[in-house]
Design a protein around this motif. Sequence first.
Motif, PDB file in Angstrom:
ATOM      1  N   TYR A 191       0.819  -1.209   0.000  1.00 28.56           N
ATOM      2  CA  TYR A 191       0.000   0.000   0.000  1.00 28.56           C
ATOM      3  C   TYR A 191       0.855   1.261   0.000  1.00 28.56           C
ATOM      4  O   TYR A 191       0.509   2.258  -0.657  1.00 28.56           O
ATOM      5  N   ALA A 192       1.969   1.231   0.726  1.00 24.51           N
ATOM      6  CA  ALA A 192       2.834   2.410   0.783  1.00 24.51           C
ATOM      7  C   ALA A 192       3.415   2.731  -0.582  1.00 24.51           C
ATOM      8  O   ALA A 192       3.562   3.907  -0.947  1.00 24.51           O
ATOM      9  N   SER A 193       3.755   1.707  -1.361  1.00 19.80           N
ATOM     10  CA  SER A 193       4.337   1.937  -2.679  1.00 19.80           C
ATOM     11  C   SER A 193       3.346   2.626  -3.608  1.00 19.80           C
ATOM     12  O   SER A 193       3.721   3.500  -4.400  1.00 19.80           O
ATOM     13  N   ARG A 194       2.065   2.276  -3.488  1.00 18.84           N
ATOM     14  CA  ARG A 194       1.053   2.902  -4.326  1.00 18.84           C
ATOM     15  C   ARG A 194       0.801   4.347  -3.907  1.00 18.84           C
ATOM     16  O   ARG A 194       0.601   5.219  -4.747  1.00 18.84           O
ATOM     17  N   ILE A 195       0.825   4.589  -2.600  1.00 19.10           N
ATOM     18  CA  ILE A 195       0.685   5.964  -2.128  1.00 19.10           C
ATOM     19  C   ILE A 195       1.888   6.792  -2.562  1.00 19.10           C
ATOM     20  O   ILE A 195       1.749   7.955  -2.956  1.00 19.10           O
ATOM     21  N   ASP A 196       3.078   6.186  -2.503  1.00 14.26           N
ATOM     22  CA  ASP A 196       4.293   6.897  -2.913  1.00 14.26           C
ATOM     23  C   ASP A 196       4.243   7.277  -4.389  1.00 14.26           C
ATOM     24  O   ASP A 196       4.711   8.347  -4.778  1.00 14.26           O
TER      25      ASP A 196
ATOM     26  N   ALA B   4       1.960  10.240  -4.662  1.00  8.92           N
ATOM     27  CA  ALA B   4       2.603  11.407  -4.061  1.00  8.92           C
ATOM     28  C   ALA B   4       3.752  11.907  -4.917  1.00  8.92           C
ATOM     29  O   ALA B   4       3.958  13.116  -5.069  1.00  8.92           O
ATOM     30  N   ALA B   5       4.526  10.967  -5.511  1.00  4.46           N
ATOM     31  CA  ALA B   5       5.639  11.372  -6.365  1.00  4.46           C
ATOM     32  C   ALA B   5       5.143  12.102  -7.602  1.00  4.46           C
ATOM     33  O   ALA B   5       5.776  13.054  -8.076  1.00  4.46           O
ATOM     34  N   GLY B   6       3.991  11.666  -8.124  1.00  7.47           N
ATOM     35  CA  GLY B   6       3.429  12.342  -9.283  1.00  7.47           C
ATOM     36  C   GLY B   6       2.929  13.739  -8.965  1.00  7.47           C
ATOM     37  O   GLY B   6       3.056  14.655  -9.782  1.00  7.47           O
ATOM     38  N   LEU B   7       2.389  13.912  -7.779  1.00  5.21           N
ATOM     39  CA  LEU B   7       1.860  15.219  -7.383  1.00  5.21           C
ATOM     40  C   LEU B   7       2.951  16.152  -6.873  1.00  5.21           C
ATOM     41  O   LEU B   7       2.870  17.369  -7.064  1.00  5.21           O
ATOM     42  N   GLY B   8       3.973  15.573  -6.203  1.00  2.00           N
ATOM     43  CA  GLY B   8       4.989  16.411  -5.578  1.00  2.00           C
ATOM     44  C   GLY B   8       4.497  16.937  -4.237  1.00  2.00           C
ATOM     45  O   GLY B   8       3.313  16.817  -3.893  1.00  2.00           O
ATOM     46  N   VAL B   9       5.414  17.536  -3.488  1.00  3.06           N
ATOM     47  CA  VAL B   9       5.051  18.054  -2.166  1.00  3.06           C
ATOM     48  C   VAL B   9       3.980  19.129  -2.291  1.00  3.06           C
ATOM     49  O   VAL B   9       2.970  19.122  -1.582  1.00  3.06           O
ATOM     50  N   ALA B  10       4.196  20.066  -3.216  1.00  2.00           N
ATOM     51  CA  ALA B  10       3.235  21.157  -3.388  1.00  2.00           C
ATOM     52  C   ALA B  10       1.874  20.616  -3.810  1.00  2.00           C
ATOM     53  O   ALA B  10       0.828  21.071  -3.327  1.00  2.00           O
ATOM     54  N   GLY B  11       1.879  19.619  -4.701  1.00  2.00           N
ATOM     55  CA  GLY B  11       0.615  19.057  -5.161  1.00  2.00           C
ATOM     56  C   GLY B  11      -0.149  18.370  -4.053  1.00  2.00           C
ATOM     57  O   GLY B  11      -1.380  18.496  -3.963  1.00  2.00           O
ATOM     58  N   VAL B  12       0.574  17.626  -3.201  1.00  2.00           N
ATOM     59  CA  VAL B  12      -0.081  16.959  -2.078  1.00  2.00           C
ATOM     60  C   VAL B  12      -0.663  17.973  -1.104  1.00  2.00           C
ATOM     61  O   VAL B  12      -1.788  17.818  -0.619  1.00  2.00           O
ATOM     62  N   VAL B  13       0.108  19.013  -0.822  1.00  2.00           N
ATOM     63  CA  VAL B  13      -0.376  20.053   0.099  1.00  2.00           C
ATOM     64  C   VAL B  13      -1.615  20.736  -0.476  1.00  2.00           C
ATOM     65  O   VAL B  13      -2.609  20.956   0.231  1.00  2.00           O
TER      66      VAL B  13
ATOM     67  N   ALA C 102       0.907  17.829   8.176  1.00  2.00           N
ATOM     68  CA  ALA C 102       1.490  16.506   8.390  1.00  2.00           C
ATOM     69  C   ALA C 102       1.631  15.741   7.077  1.00  2.00           C
ATOM     70  O   ALA C 102       2.649  15.063   6.853  1.00  2.00           O
ATOM     71  N   ALA C 103       0.642  15.830   6.206  1.00  2.00           N
ATOM     72  CA  ALA C 103       0.720  15.143   4.917  1.00  2.00           C
ATOM     73  C   ALA C 103       1.850  15.717   4.066  1.00  2.00           C
ATOM     74  O   ALA C 103       2.594  14.968   3.414  1.00  2.00           O
ATOM     75  N   GLY C 104       2.001  17.026   4.077  1.00  2.00           N
ATOM     76  CA  GLY C 104       3.095  17.649   3.339  1.00  2.00           C
ATOM     77  C   GLY C 104       4.452  17.210   3.850  1.00  2.00           C
ATOM     78  O   GLY C 104       5.371  16.928   3.068  1.00  2.00           O
ATOM     79  N   LEU C 105       4.602  17.126   5.168  1.00  2.00           N
ATOM     80  CA  LEU C 105       5.874  16.674   5.751  1.00  2.00           C
ATOM     81  C   LEU C 105       6.160  15.221   5.390  1.00  2.00           C
ATOM     82  O   LEU C 105       7.313  14.861   5.094  1.00  2.00           O
ATOM     83  N   ALA C 106       5.123  14.383   5.411  1.00  2.00           N
ATOM     84  CA  ALA C 106       5.317  12.970   5.074  1.00  2.00           C
ATOM     85  C   ALA C 106       5.840  12.812   3.652  1.00  2.00           C
ATOM     86  O   ALA C 106       6.777  12.044   3.398  1.00  2.00           O
ATOM     87  N   VAL C 107       5.262  13.541   2.719  1.00  2.00           N
ATOM     88  CA  VAL C 107       5.709  13.448   1.325  1.00  2.00           C
ATOM     89  C   VAL C 107       7.103  14.036   1.168  1.00  2.00           C
ATOM     90  O   VAL C 107       7.954  13.487   0.461  1.00  2.00           O
ATOM     91  N   ALA C 108       7.361  15.158   1.828  1.00  2.00           N
ATOM     92  CA  ALA C 108       8.671  15.792   1.726  1.00  2.00           C
ATOM     93  C   ALA C 108       9.774  14.864   2.224  1.00  2.00           C
ATOM     94  O   ALA C 108      10.815  14.699   1.575  1.00  2.00           O
ATOM     95  N   PHE C 109       9.549  14.233   3.365  1.00  2.00           N
ATOM     96  CA  PHE C 109      10.558  13.325   3.907  1.00  2.00           C
ATOM     97  C   PHE C 109      10.730  12.093   3.032  1.00  2.00           C
ATOM     98  O   PHE C 109      11.846  11.588   2.869  1.00  2.00           O
ATOM     99  N   SER C 110       9.630  11.588   2.470  1.00  2.00           N
ATOM    100  CA  SER C 110       9.736  10.390   1.625  1.00  2.00           C
ATOM    101  C   SER C 110      10.521  10.675   0.354  1.00  2.00           C
ATOM    102  O   SER C 110      11.155   9.780  -0.205  1.00  2.00           O
ATOM    103  N   GLN C 111      10.502  11.931  -0.119  1.00  2.00           N
ATOM    104  CA  GLN C 111      11.208  12.276  -1.344  1.00  2.00           C
ATOM    105  C   GLN C 111      12.661  12.669  -1.092  1.00  2.00           C
ATOM    106  O   GLN C 111      13.427  12.816  -2.051  1.00  2.00           O
ATOM    107  N   VAL C 112      13.023  12.857   0.155  1.00  2.00           N
ATOM    108  CA  VAL C 112      14.420  13.145   0.464  1.00  2.00           C
ATOM    109  C   VAL C 112      15.300  11.979   0.056  1.00  2.00           C
ATOM    110  O   VAL C 112      16.414  12.136  -0.454  1.00  2.00           O
ATOM    111  N   GLY C 113      14.790  10.777   0.251  1.00  2.00           N
ATOM    112  CA  GLY C 113      15.539   9.577  -0.124  1.00  2.00           C
ATOM    113  C   GLY C 113      16.242   8.973   1.067  1.00  2.00           C
ATOM    114  O   GLY C 113      16.579   9.657   2.028  1.00  2.00           O
ATOM    115  N   GLY C 114      16.446   7.678   0.988  1.00  2.00           N
ATOM    116  CA  GLY C 114      17.118   6.978   2.073  1.00  2.00           C
ATOM    117  C   GLY C 114      16.123   6.313   2.995  1.00  2.00           C
ATOM    118  O   GLY C 114      15.124   6.918   3.408  1.00  2.00           O
TER     119      GLY C 114
END
Length: 246
Positions: free
Chosen positions: A83-88, A91-100, A136-148
């Motif tokens: 499920y996380a991979s599908r959400i990712d 989120a990756a398609g929308l970007g942080v700004a798009g999710v926010v 919180a949703a914006g932070l979650a996407v931002a951290f997930s896109q940092v990598g690692g």
Amino acid sequence: MSTRSSRSGGVVDGIRIDLRRLHESWMELVFPRQRGSGHSVMGKWTPNTTGGWIAYRLWAAVGVPVVAVLYPLALSGLMFRFYASRIDRVAAGLGVAGVVVLAALVWGVLTVAAHQVFSFDGFLAVLAAAVVATIAAGLAVAFSQVGGRLVSVVFAYPSAMTALFLPPVVAALVSPTLGEVVLSGSDSLAIWLLDTVLVVGGLSEWLSDQYTLAGAAYLGMWFGIAVPLGWLIGSLVTLAGLVRPT
């Protein structure tokens, strides 16, 4: 019959491969080049002394019950990873700004509807929940896109759990009607945690002496649940990655 046998054999083979990979990962905590065939040129590392072989065999034996405990957890991690991979991907398609923007839009619609339907307290409750959920949703996407993996486990997953858990509590603190349901349920959960999970090390007594569950303490309680739960889910996903990298 043959089809069922082949499916059964495929499942058994898959489990055997999973267990081997997990045990090899355990071995690599102490000994190098254990996963798969080991180094592409040098091959799998093996001890060349008697003492080394004894230590190697002992560590391998200790790993058997450890793997037996970790494998069911790894299977649950596979579900979370699915499920996380599908959400990712979304989120990756929308970007942080798009999710926010999307979160603000959805919660904005709910806030406007609340303003039309509920009392002023209900409107404020939804508005407060909207702000917390969007941040919180914006932070979650931002951290997930940092990598690692470490950043994802330590920050992204807890932020996602915060986006899920805290908005209802924020709304309940503003709205007495919601508070009767959400906060009373939080009281019951807190009592259960103090009597069971937090008894270890006298933590329940310390929490009872230091804090009173009222007002902002409810936010602290649920934040204290969301963060470790996020770490747990992130760790399970990481464990699943060791067993099945793809």
